[in-house]
Write an enzyme that holds these catalytic residues in place. Structure first.
Site, PDB file in Angstrom:
ATOM      1  N   LYS A 226       1.739   2.050  -5.122  1.00 42.03           N
ATOM      2  CA  LYS A 226       2.269   1.470  -6.362  1.00 42.03           C
ATOM      3  C   LYS A 226       1.330   1.718  -7.541  1.00 42.03           C
ATOM      4  O   LYS A 226       1.784   1.952  -8.660  1.00 42.03           O
ATOM      5  CB  LYS A 226       2.493  -0.035  -6.186  1.00 42.03           C
ATOM      6  CG  LYS A 226       3.522  -0.372  -5.115  1.00 42.03           C
ATOM      7  CD  LYS A 226       3.643  -1.866  -4.895  1.00 42.03           C
ATOM      8  CE  LYS A 226       2.417  -2.516  -4.298  1.00 42.03           C
ATOM      9  NZ  LYS A 226       2.093  -2.115  -2.913  1.00 42.03           N
TER      10      LYS A 226
ATOM     11  N   ASP B 145       0.807  -1.227   0.000  1.00 47.43           N
ATOM     12  CA  ASP B 145       0.000   0.000   0.000  1.00 47.43           C
ATOM     13  C   ASP B 145       0.838   1.274   0.000  1.00 47.43           C
ATOM     14  O   ASP B 145       0.435   2.301   0.553  1.00 47.43           O
ATOM     15  CB  ASP B 145      -0.977   0.022   1.189  1.00 47.43           C
ATOM     16  CG  ASP B 145      -1.869  -1.208   1.200  1.00 47.43           C
ATOM     17  OD1 ASP B 145      -2.250  -1.660   0.106  1.00 47.43           O
ATOM     18  OD2 ASP B 145      -2.173  -1.712   2.289  1.00 47.43           O
TER      19      ASP B 145
ATOM     20  N   GLN C 231       2.065  -6.096  -3.166  1.00 50.01           N
ATOM     21  CA  GLN C 231       2.581  -6.196  -1.782  1.00 50.01           C
ATOM     22  C   GLN C 231       3.860  -5.357  -1.637  1.00 50.01           C
ATOM     23  O   GLN C 231       3.965  -4.334  -2.276  1.00 50.01           O
ATOM     24  CB  GLN C 231       2.811  -7.663  -1.389  1.00 50.01           C
ATOM     25  CG  GLN C 231       1.515  -8.452  -1.188  1.00 50.01           C
ATOM     26  CD  GLN C 231       0.898  -8.957  -2.466  1.00 50.01           C
ATOM     27  OE1 GLN C 231       1.554  -9.601  -3.257  1.00 50.01           O
ATOM     28  NE2 GLN C 231      -0.378  -8.694  -2.693  1.00 50.01           N
TER      29      GLN C 231
ATOM     30  N   GLY D 106      -4.454  -4.532  -3.739  1.00 49.74           N
ATOM     31  CA  GLY D 106      -5.457  -3.512  -4.045  1.00 49.74           C
ATOM     32  C   GLY D 106      -4.712  -2.267  -4.450  1.00 49.74           C
ATOM     33  O   GLY D 106      -4.077  -1.624  -3.613  1.00 49.74           O
ATOM     34  N   HIS D 107      -4.729  -1.967  -5.731  1.00 45.86           N
ATOM     35  CA  HIS D 107      -3.983  -0.816  -6.244  1.00 45.86           C
ATOM     36  C   HIS D 107      -4.977   0.239  -6.716  1.00 45.86           C
ATOM     37  O   HIS D 107      -5.789  -0.013  -7.595  1.00 45.86           O
ATOM     38  CB  HIS D 107      -3.064  -1.237  -7.397  1.00 45.86           C
ATOM     39  CG  HIS D 107      -2.006  -2.212  -6.973  1.00 45.86           C
ATOM     40  ND1 HIS D 107      -1.082  -2.730  -7.830  1.00 45.86           N
ATOM     41  CD2 HIS D 107      -1.718  -2.748  -5.756  1.00 45.86           C
ATOM     42  CE1 HIS D 107      -0.281  -3.550  -7.170  1.00 45.86           C
ATOM     43  NE2 HIS D 107      -0.651  -3.579  -5.907  1.00 45.86           N
TER      44      HIS D 107
END
Ligand code: GDP
Ligand code: IMO
Ligand code: MG
Length: 423
Positions: A16, A13, A223, A40-41
């Site tokens: 990215k 988080d 990650q 989750g991007h």
């Protein structure tokens, strides 16, 4: 034209998605090389806020080919949902490629992720419960099913029936769960296979060919370095290799293809899930970071733990990834703190550790050694030139570069792509 790797340098988080989106302007291919829909991007661009879990963050751009490479574990139902969601927003996913070698997340992986966590009780990791660990475990045990198996019902069924016998025994006898039905799984997965068929490709070969033609390839990590299975805070890690070396394995490329390794670094630190976090700040400053930074998990909605910037981590990330530059995010969130702190080393049993300690116990019990810096009060959201940052903010950025031993090339001052400053 050599490839670029983009990795998280903390516990995920770091921003990215935002960094990838910004760099996508200069790319032809954006590739996810490990992890799955535990990621989750968030990308904010062109009036959209996209939360991408499996599809690379370059999907918004028509000129870009998005690739899900060999090292990713794919939940095909989730992938199709994500594609459908993008389609409803008018985003074309027809060029998306998925490696035939990528492993499948199966219904029993989801079930096992849930029940094994429960079994761990107080020792649980706080996984995203997306079946990631069990899917990678089966891959290593050589009983995984892959994307290519979706194209041959006979083989798919044959492999599934063998695996399911063992999984159902474990689910029912150890965890007291209902066994899963092979026919149902075959039916669902053959349906997914039909829809995914036009996207299945030999992605390593596609990328190799693209690089030979001078195309620009960005390998987008999920990650972060400290969640890496080998180099992170084991066992509080994910089951893949987010580090730069993992990008080569996951995409099927050799080390000579890469010239640039970008480390995405948040201007403070967050962590979702359990595990050590030496600079965690549970007081007012941490709460302020949590609120101003909107630190809630993109995938699970959990509150992210927050803490001061940790130079021990960035130095470590520089080493294990071979970072060539930093992309510093969320500097705007720190506005208004009267004192800034940077952890420059850990102390444990009277000894100072400037490098990441080699033993878990030290990391769990380490006390951070802080250096205090001046804060700033100016809002940064509108800053577009490095020289327009307040002097104290510039000093903070420069101290991070000094302590990390890596230059900061970009400073992000807001979630939108134009809220970025080049140094
Ligand atoms: P990722 O998993 O590394 O892609 O990061 P996430 O998307 O999970 O979390 C980063 C969050 O911070 C997202 O909501 C972004 O929109 C947001 N974000 C990224 N960069 C900045 C920034 O510089 N400032 C602020 N305020 N938010 C940012
Ligand atoms: P992005 O790509 C933050 C964490 C989970 C848990 C541990 C293991 O958005 O940065 P898993 O489901 O992978 O077996 O969970 O890893 N985790 C993440 N934390 N960002 C992520 O992805 C994460 N993916 C997994 O919270 O602690
Ligand atoms: Mg995220």
């Amino acid at each position: 034209m050599p490839a670029t790797i983009l990795v998280g340098t903390q516990w995920g988080d770091e921003g990215k998605g935002k960094a990838t989106d910004l760099l996508a302007d200069h790319m032809d291919y954006v590739v996810r090389y490990q992890g799955g829909n535990n990621a989750g991007h968030t990308v904010r661009a062109g009036g959209h806020t996209l939360k991408l879990h499996l599809i690379p963050s370059g999907i918004l751009y028509e000129g870009i080919t998005s690739v899900i490479a060999d090292g990713v574990v794919v939940d095909p139902g989730v992938l199709l949902e994500e594609m459908d969601e993008l389609a409803t927003r008018g985003i074309d996913t027809s060029r998306l490629l998925v490696s035939s070698n990528a492993h499948l997340i199966m219904p029993y992986h989801l079930e096992l992720d849930r029940v094994t966590e429960r079994y761990l009780g107080k020792l649980q990791l706080g996984t995203t419960k997306r079946g990631i660990g069990p899917a990678y475990a089966d891959k290593a045990a050589r009983i995984g099913l892959r994307i290519q198996d979706l194209t041959d019902e006979k083989i798919f069924r044959q492999k599934l029936e063998v695996v399911l016998k063992e999984k159902n025994a474990i689910l029912s006898r150890v965890y007291n769960r209902l066994p899963l039905d092979a026919d149902e799984i075959v039916k669902d997965y053959m349906g997914y296979g039909e829809r995914l068929a036009p996207h299945i490709a030999d992605t390593s070969s596609v990328l190799y060919g693209a690089l030979r033609q001078g195309k620009r390839v960005l390998l987008e990590g999920a990650q972060g370095t400290l969640l890496d299975l080998d180099h992170g805070t084991y066992p509080f890690v994910t089951s893949s290799n987010p580090v730069a070396g993992g990008a080569l394995v996951g995409a099927g490329l050799g080390p000579k293809e890469v010239a640039r390794v970008i480390g995405v670094t948040k201007a403070y630190v967050t962590r979702v899930g359990a595990g050590p976090f030496p600079t965690e700040e549970t007081g007012a400053a941490g709460e302020r970071m949590q609120e101003r930074g909107q630190e809630f998990g993109t995938t699970t909605g959990r509150r992210r733990r927050c803490g001061w910037f940790d130079a021990v981590l960035v130095r470590y990330a520089a080493r294990v990834n071979g970072l060539t530059e930093l992309f510093l995010t969320k500097l705007d969130v720190l506005t208004g703190l009267d004192r800034m702190r940077i952890c420059v080393a850990y102390r444990y049993e009277g000894r100072l550790y400037e490098d990441f300690p080699p033993h878990q116990t030290i990391v769990h019990k380490a006390e951070p050694v802080y250096e205090d810096l001046e804060g700033w009060t100016e809002d940064l959201e509108a800053v577009r030139g490095y020289g327009d940052l307040p002097p104290a903010a510039r000093k903070y950025v420069e101290r991070i570069a000094d302590l990390g031993g890596v230059p900061v090339r970009h400073v992000s001052v807001g979630p939108h792509r134009d809220q970025t400053v080049e140094t």
